[in-house]
Design a protein around this motif. Structure first.
Motif, PDB file in Angstrom:
ATOM      1  N   HIS A   1       0.777  -1.170  -0.005  1.00 56.35           N
ATOM      2  CA  HIS A   1      -0.067  -0.037   0.044  1.00 56.35           C
ATOM      3  C   HIS A   1       0.935   1.427  -0.003  1.00 56.35           C
ATOM      4  CE1 HIS A   1       1.160   0.190   4.316  1.00 56.35           C
ATOM      5  NE2 HIS A   1       0.751  -1.035   4.399  1.00 56.35           N
ATOM      6  N   GLY A   2       2.142   1.325   0.140  1.00 56.81           N
ATOM      7  CA  GLY A   2       2.950   2.446   0.231  1.00 56.81           C
ATOM      8  C   GLY A   2       4.417   2.105   0.964  1.00 56.81           C
TER       9      GLY A   2
ATOM     10  N   LEU B   1       7.332  12.139  -0.501  1.00 53.51           N
ATOM     11  CA  LEU B   1       7.643  13.498   0.074  1.00 53.51           C
ATOM     12  C   LEU B   1       8.150  13.517   1.283  1.00 53.51           C
ATOM     13  CD1 LEU B   1       4.205  14.902  -1.096  1.00 53.51           C
ATOM     14  CD2 LEU B   1       6.381  15.015  -2.331  1.00 53.51           C
ATOM     15  N   ALA B   2       9.005  14.106   1.651  1.00 49.39           N
ATOM     16  CA  ALA B   2       9.753  14.372   3.017  1.00 49.39           C
ATOM     17  C   ALA B   2       8.631  14.577   4.124  1.00 49.39           C
ATOM     18  CB  ALA B   2      10.692  15.254   3.020  1.00 49.39           C
ATOM     19  N   ARG B   3       8.737  13.744   5.288  1.00 53.21           N
ATOM     20  CA  ARG B   3       7.959  14.123   6.499  1.00 53.21           C
ATOM     21  C   ARG B   3       8.749  14.859   7.496  1.00 53.21           C
ATOM     22  NH1 ARG B   3       4.726   8.775   7.655  1.00 53.21           N
ATOM     23  NH2 ARG B   3       6.726   7.734   8.252  1.00 53.21           N
ATOM     24  N   SER B   4       9.787  14.540   7.384  1.00 52.50           N
ATOM     25  CA  SER B   4      11.034  15.405   8.316  1.00 52.50           C
ATOM     26  C   SER B   4      12.253  15.532   7.764  1.00 52.50           C
ATOM     27  CB  SER B   4      10.867  14.446   9.887  1.00 52.50           C
ATOM     28  OG  SER B   4      11.572  13.411   9.858  1.00 52.50           O
ATOM     29  N   ARG B   5      13.018  16.384   8.212  1.00 53.16           N
ATOM     30  CA  ARG B   5      14.486  16.506   8.097  1.00 53.16           C
ATOM     31  C   ARG B   5      15.000  17.135   8.841  1.00 53.16           C
ATOM     32  NH1 ARG B   5      12.866  21.514   3.639  1.00 53.16           N
ATOM     33  NH2 ARG B   5      11.036  22.146   4.634  1.00 53.16           N
TER      34      ARG B   5
ATOM     35  N   GLN C   1       0.342   8.961   1.946  1.00 50.35           N
ATOM     36  CA  GLN C   1       0.502   8.959   3.476  1.00 50.35           C
ATOM     37  C   GLN C   1       0.842  10.456   3.852  1.00 50.35           C
ATOM     38  OE1 GLN C   1       2.408   5.710   5.652  1.00 50.35           O
ATOM     39  NE2 GLN C   1       3.290   4.781   3.895  1.00 50.35           N
ATOM     40  N   VAL C   2       1.836  10.983   3.141  1.00 45.97           N
ATOM     41  CA  VAL C   2       2.009  12.217   3.453  1.00 45.97           C
ATOM     42  C   VAL C   2       1.029  13.356   3.387  1.00 45.97           C
ATOM     43  CG1 VAL C   2       3.570  14.407   3.170  1.00 45.97           C
ATOM     44  CG2 VAL C   2       4.661  11.675   2.862  1.00 45.97           C
TER      45      VAL C   2
ATOM     46  N   PHE D   1      -8.324  11.782   5.549  1.00 45.34           N
ATOM     47  CA  PHE D   1      -8.738  11.138   4.084  1.00 45.34           C
ATOM     48  C   PHE D   1      -8.126  10.000   3.614  1.00 45.34           C
ATOM     49  CE2 PHE D   1      -9.062  11.142  -0.453  1.00 45.34           C
ATOM     50  CZ  PHE D   1     -10.577  11.480  -0.794  1.00 45.34           C
ATOM     51  N   TYR D   2      -6.899   9.802   4.196  1.00 43.63           N
ATOM     52  CA  TYR D   2      -6.432   8.294   4.034  1.00 43.63           C
ATOM     53  C   TYR D   2      -6.875   7.448   4.697  1.00 43.63           C
ATOM     54  CZ  TYR D   2      -2.119   5.148   3.481  1.00 43.63           C
ATOM     55  OH  TYR D   2      -1.453   4.366   3.302  1.00 43.63           O
TER      56      TYR D   2
END
Length: 642
Positions: A39-40, A93-97, A126-127, A183-184
């Motif tokens: 799923h991802g 897509l980045a979630r944290s950095r 997910q993001v 929404f996910y």
């Protein structure tokens, strides 16, 4: 169990920040971890950079809150392969950095700064969808149209007839008043409740919503690249199901058996649906949920595999190097999950700068399911909260805005009756069952036109909850502590029943009005008053006929009939397709079983023939040996005769 091994990898990392693209040489990556599922995915990557200037483009872009797109490709460097497999690619897509800067060198004038960047990223759904929480009402739309309206930059593909079917209403209830639901979660909940498939193609960075899993051709896995194989047996289901339709006129209880169920253990599903076809569809859905999940295999690699093993790929364990009694041998399997983690052997700031590849210590494992497994594996999700309550106005065409008219739309096919309610927030009109609601059945007080009401919105249907105000003119002055009932269209054509107190004594009166024609009956202490009066100034106007209610009712009947026909046709189509797919999968399973049995039988006969041949060869060798011994004895005897 995981096995660590050394591998030369060629990672490729590309960051896109604020429209600018940055390519990081693979040798500068010191750590990467990827967990892929059907799923991802989730992943992280860490790399060093050497910056001569503190205002470098990457450093400057990193500090901005722009969306960070990450593309990571991982390939093994294997000169022995003429055509190496396509690299494993993840795009998200980045979630944290995170950023750590370290100086190198003692001389401040020649100080060189190394920066270590870490990005944690995941697939786009997910993001983005986990932060998306819409509350909306749609009518005469398909679920596919709803998904298209909310996909943002996410790539979606569809192979599911149910998504294309127009629905009378669809309500999204994932706002801030539903804690933890996004929404996910809504999409996963919809897929789960409708027995569908939600699959992520990591190579295309695209999601598929379908009614069954995609097929393909299985690639053989090299036995020399696998360290361990474990068999995972999912826990069996110990319950059956009962579908209860709680209708007063004709209640039904439909048990659905399950071979592994313990007697007396049941998951009950409660309905209140008078439409038989819809109740039967729910029974079929619950039956599919009772399928027992098949066993799974867990592979631990000791070398980077030479065939694609991303989720969704089909693989096969075949060949003489695999143990003959191995579970799942010579069967097609679908990759369900893949985990990969790699640490660079040289992790210093100045190691492998500007090189494209490096040596890594890594672990890699995969979870497989049978290619014929119909059940779908989804991540954990929260179900959206239904119903939500909104204000609406009773919809009834014809007459003046203040007229007290009502409209009932009847479905000739199902004999169900509906009121129509317009929700001003979204300017959409929905149907609610025409039921007595808060009154007993001997009272008939349908909701009048433009009356403020509270409506409960479920995902695909609405219900009338309660009234919110009184119609104009029905309230009596508080001093009289009165009660009143107004019947009729408007002030000029109605009948009023009023009971109040005058000088602390009860007074009851009935006033009928039709233009200038009025009749009054009044009863009070020791007095009965009856009056019939006709005023010429208020003579009734020339009668006109407004056919809007009849037209609206006819339109409602037609819409309901067409919607029902389309729904039944779609349901029949889906049922037929499901039956065909089930038969095809059953035939494939039988063919595979027969082929496996034939292979086993042929193998046994070949083994028996080999054993017989080895016995004959052994006996022949023994005979040759005996003959040689006899020749030696004869030769010795001849020597003595001389």
């Amino acid at each position: 169990m995981r096995t660590a091994f050394q591998e030369e990898l060629k990672p490729e990392l590309t960051l896109t920040i604020g429209g600018k693209s940055f390519s990081i040489p693979g040798g500068q990556i010191t750590h990467l971890a990827v967990r892929l599922a059907s799923h991802g995915f989730t992943a992280s990557v860490t790399f060093w950079t050497s910056m001569e200037k503190k205002d470098s483009p990457l450093f400057t872009a990193f500090q901005k809150p722009d969306l960070v797109q990450v593309r990571l490709a991982v390939a093994a460097v294997d000169p022995a392969l003429d055509t190496p497999p396509a690299p494993l690619v993840v795009q998200g897509l980045a979630r944290s950095r995170r950023l750590i800067a370290e100086p190198h060198g003692k001389d401040k004038k020649s100080e060189r700064v190394f920066r270590r960047y870490t990005f944690e990223f995941a697939d786009a759904a997910q993001v983005l969808w986990r932060q998306h929480r819409p509350v909306e009402l749609h009518t005469d739309m398909s679920m596919q149209e709803v998904l298209e309206a909310h996909k943002a930059s996410i790539l979606l593909s569809y192979d599911w007839a149910a998504l294309r079917q127009k629905q009378e209403m669809l309500c999204l209830a994932v706002g801030a008043d539903a804690p933890g639901v996004s929404f996910y979660d809504f999409v996963l909940w919809y897929v789960h409740t409708h027995n569908g498939v939600f699959a992520y193609d990591t190579q295309k960075s695209e999601y598929l919503l379908a009614d069954s899993k995609p097929s393909g051709t299985a690639a053989p896995i090299d036995r020399l690249q696998v360290a361990h194989v474990e068999t995972k047996l999912p826990p069996p289901i110990r319950h059956g199901t009962r579908v209860l339709n709680a209708l007063a006129n004709g209640p039904t209880t439909t048990p659905i058996a399950q071979p592994q169920a313990v007697t007396g253990v049941s998951h009950d599903v409660l309905l209140r649906n008078p439409i038989t076809s819809q109740a039967e569809q729910r029974q079929k859905l619950e039956k599919t949920r009772l399928q027992v999940r098949q066993r799974q295999l867990h592979l631990s690699f000791k070398d980077f595999p030479s065939v694609p093993v991303h989720p969704g790929a089909l693989v096969r364990m075949e060949g003489s190097l695999w143990p003959a009694p191995l579970t799942g041998l010579d069967e097609d399997h679908r990759v369900l999950e893949l985990e990969l983690e790699a640490h660079a052997e040289s992790e210093g700031q100045h190691d492998n700068q500007q090189t494209l590849q490096a040596q890594y210590q890594m672990t890699m494992s995969a979870r497989l399911e049978s290619a014929s497994e119909p059940l779908v594996t989804l991540p954990l999700f929260r179900a959206p909260h239904y119903p939500i309550h909104v204000e609406a106005l009773v919809h009834s065409p014809g007459g003046e805005p203040q007229d007290r008219r009502y409209l009932i739309v009847e479905d000739e096919k199902t004999s169900l009756a509906w009121f129509r309610m317009t929700v001003p927030l979204w300017n959409q009109t929905v149907s609610v069952p025409a039921e007595p609601t808060h009154f007993p059945g001997q009272f008939f007080f349908p909701p009048y036109k433009n009356t403020r009401v509270l409506v409960a919105l479920h995902f695909a249907h609405a219900e009338f909850d309660r009234f919110l105000d009184w119609k104009e003119g029905v309230r009596t002055p508080q001093d009289g502590q009165g009660d009143q009932i107004l019947l009729g269209w408007n002030k000029s054509s109605q009948t009023a029943f009023t009971h109040d107190f005058q000088e602390d004594k009860p007074v009851w009166r009935m006033l009928r009005t039709n233009g200038g024609d009025t009749q009054i009956v009044r009863m009070k202490e020791g007095n009965l008053f009856i009056q019939v009066k006709e005023s010429q100034s208020g003579a009734a106007p020339t009668p006109t006929y407004d056919v809007s209610p009849q037209v609206e009712a006819a339109k409602g009947d037609l819409t309901t009939a067409v919607g029902g026909a389309v729904g039944e046709t779609s349901a029949a189509y889906q049922g037929a397709m499901a039956s065909v797919r089930a038969k095809m999968k059953s035939a494939q399973a039988e063919a595979k079983a027969a082929l496996t049995g034939a292979r086993t039988e042929v193998g046994a006969k070949v083994a028996e023939a080999k054993s017989g041949l080895q016995g004959a060869t052994s006996r022949l060798s023994q005979g040759v040996s005996e003959l040689g011994s006899a020749a030696e004895q004869a030769k010795a005897a001849l020597e003595k005769l001389r």
